[in-house]
Motif scaffolding. Structure first.
Motif, PDB file in Angstrom:
ATOM      1  N   GLY A 341      -6.298  92.639 -35.078  1.00  0.00           N
ATOM      2  CA  GLY A 341      -6.242  93.732 -34.116  1.00  0.00           C
ATOM      3  C   GLY A 341      -5.462  93.359 -32.868  1.00  0.00           C
ATOM      4  N   SER A 342      -5.667  92.133 -32.352  1.00  0.00           N
ATOM      5  CA  SER A 342      -4.949  91.696 -31.153  1.00  0.00           C
ATOM      6  C   SER A 342      -3.453  91.660 -31.400  1.00  0.00           C
ATOM      7  N   LEU A 343      -3.047  91.130 -32.543  1.00  0.00           N
ATOM      8  CA  LEU A 343      -1.621  91.039 -32.848  1.00  0.00           C
ATOM      9  C   LEU A 343      -1.004  92.420 -33.026  1.00  0.00           C
ATOM     10  N   ARG A 344      -1.762  93.350 -33.631  1.00  0.00           N
ATOM     11  CA  ARG A 344      -1.221  94.706 -33.772  1.00  0.00           C
ATOM     12  C   ARG A 344      -1.063  95.353 -32.405  1.00  0.00           C
ATOM     13  N   GLY A 345      -1.995  95.096 -31.497  1.00  0.00           N
ATOM     14  CA  GLY A 345      -1.846  95.615 -30.140  1.00  0.00           C
ATOM     15  C   GLY A 345      -0.629  95.040 -29.442  1.00  0.00           C
ATOM     16  N   ALA A 776     -17.579  98.086 -40.317  1.00  0.00           N
ATOM     17  CA  ALA A 776     -17.642  96.967 -39.377  1.00  0.00           C
ATOM     18  C   ALA A 776     -16.269  96.317 -39.210  1.00  0.00           C
ATOM     19  N   TYR A 777     -15.557  96.158 -40.306  1.00  0.00           N
ATOM     20  CA  TYR A 777     -14.222  95.555 -40.239  1.00  0.00           C
ATOM     21  C   TYR A 777     -13.292  96.430 -39.407  1.00  0.00           C
ATOM     22  N   ASP A 778     -13.243  97.738 -39.691  1.00  0.00           N
ATOM     23  CA  ASP A 778     -12.323  98.635 -38.986  1.00  0.00           C
ATOM     24  C   ASP A 778     -12.624  98.683 -37.493  1.00  0.00           C
ATOM     25  N   ARG A 779     -13.914  98.700 -37.146  1.00  0.00           N
ATOM     26  CA  ARG A 779     -14.271  98.798 -35.727  1.00  0.00           C
ATOM     27  C   ARG A 779     -13.850  97.552 -34.956  1.00  0.00           C
ATOM     28  N   LEU A 780     -13.993  96.383 -35.555  1.00  0.00           N
ATOM     29  CA  LEU A 780     -13.612  95.152 -34.853  1.00  0.00           C
ATOM     30  C   LEU A 780     -12.096  95.069 -34.682  1.00  0.00           C
ATOM     31  N   VAL A 781     -11.341  95.472 -35.683  1.00  0.00           N
ATOM     32  CA  VAL A 781      -9.878  95.499 -35.553  1.00  0.00           C
ATOM     33  C   VAL A 781      -9.469  96.474 -34.451  1.00  0.00           C
ATOM     34  N   GLN A 782     -10.082  97.667 -34.436  1.00  0.00           N
ATOM     35  CA  GLN A 782      -9.747  98.673 -33.432  1.00  0.00           C
ATOM     36  C   GLN A 782     -10.114  98.205 -32.025  1.00  0.00           C
ATOM     37  N   LEU A 783     -11.279  97.558 -31.893  1.00  0.00           N
ATOM     38  CA  LEU A 783     -11.713  97.074 -30.579  1.00  0.00           C
ATOM     39  C   LEU A 783     -10.752  96.030 -30.033  1.00  0.00           C
ATOM     40  N   SER A 784     -10.407  95.031 -30.830  1.00  0.00           N
ATOM     41  CA  SER A 784      -9.525  93.973 -30.337  1.00  0.00           C
ATOM     42  C   SER A 784      -8.123  94.511 -30.045  1.00  0.00           C
TER      43      SER A 784
END
Length: 811
Positions: A341-345, A776-784
């Protein structure tokens, strides 16, 4: 010399020297007032004399029975290399017939204290209360023969090595297997078949590689016969030598020994060592040529990307372009997921193309090794990689323990053992990780990732681990190890090997046995070795300090008085006394420091010596942080294997490779995925850098901030000139609860998606959780991802500040 990416001239510190050898005379005279170690009698004393830089043999005096004031008057001789740190170990023992000999104490004496051509008699005051004393005489003289050619980087010394071919010819023509051994050689022991013909071929003779001037000893064992005297290169000893091995003419056959039953022939050949290019390791503290070339190519991506995101009017010149690094921490599957998620951001902000380095440990190394299978991953959106990881994160993991997989694990471990590796449970853990994160066998290797950076198209990945020692806590002994697609090395010693050679066998910087490069799953197991904990680590987690146990786990070392006081010289170490612990202390120390399991790889520092001036080397001193750094005989070059563990067993950070001055990193994006305290790894890093004198920005957080963290903090390092700018991203759920994207509030129906329980007792994101639900996986990616996007302003501020500083420095 060569030019770096900024056009500056760099010089390798590695050099070739002609260095004299000296003759060291050690006369063990007497001891006084030795305390009674036995219940019914006085001690039966003898002294062990060991100088590992000159000989692998431990010599010892005769035993004086039932005497507290023993007199030996025995002399030993050593040929020493003047540029090597020679520390003599004089150990006093009480001889026991039934039980193991009692070790009373050891004196460590630095030969650098002695002056050439002078004789001195030293009185070592071992116990002032009991007035225990050891009297030893020393003399240092020139020795005949040409100087030795050495290669050194100021910390390690590579000496001249030879290959000795030995063949036993039995006159009775009876073929039997015989054993030859040479302590200190790479081979150690060799078995050969006796034959009737003297033929030097590549297969028939026994071969030994050894340091020519390190007093090697050749022992021959013939079954059913009395063992003949050792063939050695000691100048003198209490037993006279048969031949000096270092004096054997190069390339000539000669007879070493004749007997009624056999003859012993030998031929010595010098191994090529005229320059550092002839070594198979890289000795030096600068960046390797491949990384320097990468920096030039990466600039072609970074400079336009910075111009675009900062909306600059003019192109950035080379000297105006800051080095930006993305640094991650570990955290199992939580860190694997959040890093995507961080890298996508960062990709959406255009900042990913501004980064030169990407570092990781533990769980983030799993993400990185997945990404770098794609040669152009950072030039694409990351949706495909995130989707692939989602499939494996949410799949049922029970199949990894099926009979089919267990058979596969056994086959792979057996193969590694046949290759000559020392397999441990950590290798099994790497295979389990492979099954958890991939479909089937993964043949990817770390060196394969060169394809993903050969044009500078992606940031250079750096993976981290620490080297530890048995019987020492991580707080007392740890050494940073870095892995890149180009090489693996320890910056503390300035020694690196090609990545494809890591795990192979080396001696004195020469590749002796090539072992196939490990598949990356085995490295992932080592980088994230959850099973390398010990009792002290668990105590440290719960009490934040190991100090309580240090009295039980640290060696009892004291500086001792000596008479006469010798003139103070540069580079010398103080004379010290080691007092061994008793049986209870040994047992407790072992229980506290022994690790459950550890990854072991062949030590590519094996055979090297420590340079006499190593403690004055600025590179060594920057990373000098262990209790053994002033005990050169016990440092890593003396170990058969490297013992590697997850960096998180010291500090959960992968920042240390970025703090090498040679990398000149200007901005660090600190992506934290730790469990528990989000600020603790950063606080530990600040404390460590302060103690080591490493430039690092001051982290000034208020009590209010520490209680309730924000999504991002900018520490510009203005008060510490030369320190990088630090952007700290703790993994928290703050405004994401109300916003699905920066500036876009959630509707009532979307509020549930913002409830991400990161660290609660019922959190799905435990460090030891290996399976997530899709939600759970999707939410953590979206949060980061959101936490990156929501702090675009701070990121741009940091980049602008870095560009301005680069321009100002040039002016």
């Amino acid at each position: 010399m060569w030019l770096n990416s900024e056009g500056e001239q760099w010089t390798s510190l590695t050099k070739i020297e002609s260095s004299l050898c000296y003759l060291l005379t050690v006369r063990v005279i007497r001891a006084r007032n030795i305390h009674q170690a036995d219940v019914l009698s006085q001690t039966d004393c003898y002294v062990s004399v060991w100088l590992p830089t000159a000989s692998n043999d431990k010599f010892q005096t005769k035993t004086i029975k039932n005497c507290k004031d023993p007199v030996w008057n025995e002399t030993f001789y050593f040929r020493i290399q003047s540029q090597v740190k020679n520390v003599l170990e004089l150990a006093l023992y009480d001889k026991d017939v039934i039980t193991q000999d009692d070790h009373l104490f050891t004196v460590y004496f630095d030969i650098a204290k002695l002056s050439l051509g002078e004789e001195v008699f030293m009185h070592f005051k071992c116990d002032s209360q009991r007035q225990e004393e050891l009297e030893v005489g020393f003399a240092l003289d020139n020795i005949s023969g040409p100087p030795e050619t050495i290669i050194t980087n100021g910390v390690l010394v590579s000496r001249k090595i030879c290959c000795l071919e030995v063949q036993v010819v039995e006159k009775k023509k009876k073929k039997e297997k015989k054993s030859l051994s040479m302590q200190g050689s790479y081979e150690g022991t060799q078995d050969i078949m006796l034959g009737s013909d003297l033929v030097f071929s590549s297969s028939s003779p026994a071969k030994f590689h050894y340091a020519r001037y390190k007093q090697p000893t050749l022992d021959v064992t013939l079954p059913g016969k009395k063992r003949p005297p050792s063939l050695c290169s000691r100048v003198y000893d209490t037993g006279s030598p048969n031949v000096e091995l270092h004096s054997i003419p190069s390339g000539e056959n000669m007879i070493l020994a004749e007997d009624k039953g056999f003859d012993l022939y030998a031929k010595a050949e010098d191994c090529l060592c005229s320059s550092p290019d002839h070594l198979d390791v890289r000795l030096g503290f600068d960046l390797c040529m491949q990384e320097q070339d990468f920096l030039c190519k990466r600039w072609n991506y970074v400079a336009p990307a910075l111009k675009k995101v900062l909306q600059l009017q003019q192109d950035l010149l080379n000297h105006e372009t800051p080095v930006v690094a993305i640094m991650t921490t570990g955290g199992g599957m939580r860190s694997l997921t959040a890093l995507y998620g961080s890298l996508r951001g960062l990709k959406k902000l255009g900042v990913l193309d501004c980064a030169t380095y990407l570092t990781g440990l533990s769980g983030t190394t799993w993400t990185m090794s997945n990404l770098y299978r794609d040669a152009d991953w950072s030039q694409k959106d990351l949706d495909k990689q995130i989707s692939e990881a989602r499939k494996h994160m949410t799949k049922c993991k029970i199949n990894s323990l099926s009979l089919e997989y267990v058979k596969y694990y056994k086959k792979q471990l057996c193969q590694r053992k046949r290759e000559g590796r020392r397999t441990t449970f950590i290798d099994l853990w790497g295979l389990v990780l492979e099954s958890l994160l991939h479909d089937g066998k993964d043949n990817h290797r770390l060196s394969d990732q060169q394809r993903a950076i050969d044009h500078g198209q992606n940031p250079l990945p750096i993976y981290t681990a620490v080297n530890v020692k048995n019987n020492y806590s991580t707080l007392d002994f740890k050494e940073w190890v870095e892995f890149t697609p180009y090489e693996v090395g320890l910056q503390k010693y300035g020694v690196f090997v090609r990545t494809e050679d890591f795990g192979s066998e080396f001696f004195m910087g020469r590749l002796m046995k090539k072992v196939p490069e490990s598949r990356i799953c085995f490295l992932e197991g080592m980088w994230s070795s959850l099973f390398s904990f010990n009792v002290l680590y668990i105590w440290n987690l719960s009490h934040s300090s190991e100090d309580f146990w240090h009295r039980w786990t640290r060696d009892q070392i004291d500086n001792i008085e000596e008479e006469p006081l010798l003139p103070l010289k540069p580079h010398e170490l103080q004379t010290r006394l080691f007092t061994p612990p008793g049986p209870l202390g040994n047992t407790l120390r072992s229980a506290l420091t022994d690790r459950l399991c550890i990854s072991q790889e062949h030590n590519f520092l094996k055979g090297f010596h420590i340079h006499n001036d190593y403690l004055d080397n600025t590179h060594f001193c920057r990373w000098k942080d262990t209790v053994l750094d002033t005990f050169p005989n016990q440092l890593t070059q003396s170990d058969e294997f490297l013992s590697l563990v997850d960096t998180g067993f010291f500090i959960n950070t992968s920042i240390m490779p970025l703090l090498k001055p040679e990398r000149k990193v200007d901005v660090i994006l600190h992506l934290n995925y730790s469990a528990g305290s989000q600020i603790q790894p950063l606080d530990q890093t600040c404390k460590y850098c302060s103690e080591q004198g490493i430039l690092f920005p001051r982290v000034d957080l208020s009590e209010e901030d520490r209680k309730k963290l924000k999504e991002c903090y900018l520490f510009d390092g203005a008060e510490t000139p030369g320190a990088p700018i630090l952007l700290f991203f703790p993994l928290i759920n703050d405004t994401f609860q109300k916003y699905k994207a920066p500036g876009q509030k959630r509707s009532e129906s979307e509020m549930e998606d913002g409830k991400v329980d990161l660290y609660g007792c019922c959190s799905p994101y435990s460090t030891y959780s290996i399976q997530y639900t899709e939600k759970a996986y999707d939410r953590l990616v979206q949060l980061s991802e959101y936490n990156i996007l929501n702090n675009e302003d701070l990121i741009m501020q940091a980049l602008r500040t870095a560009v301005a500083r680069k321009r100002q420095i040039k002016k």
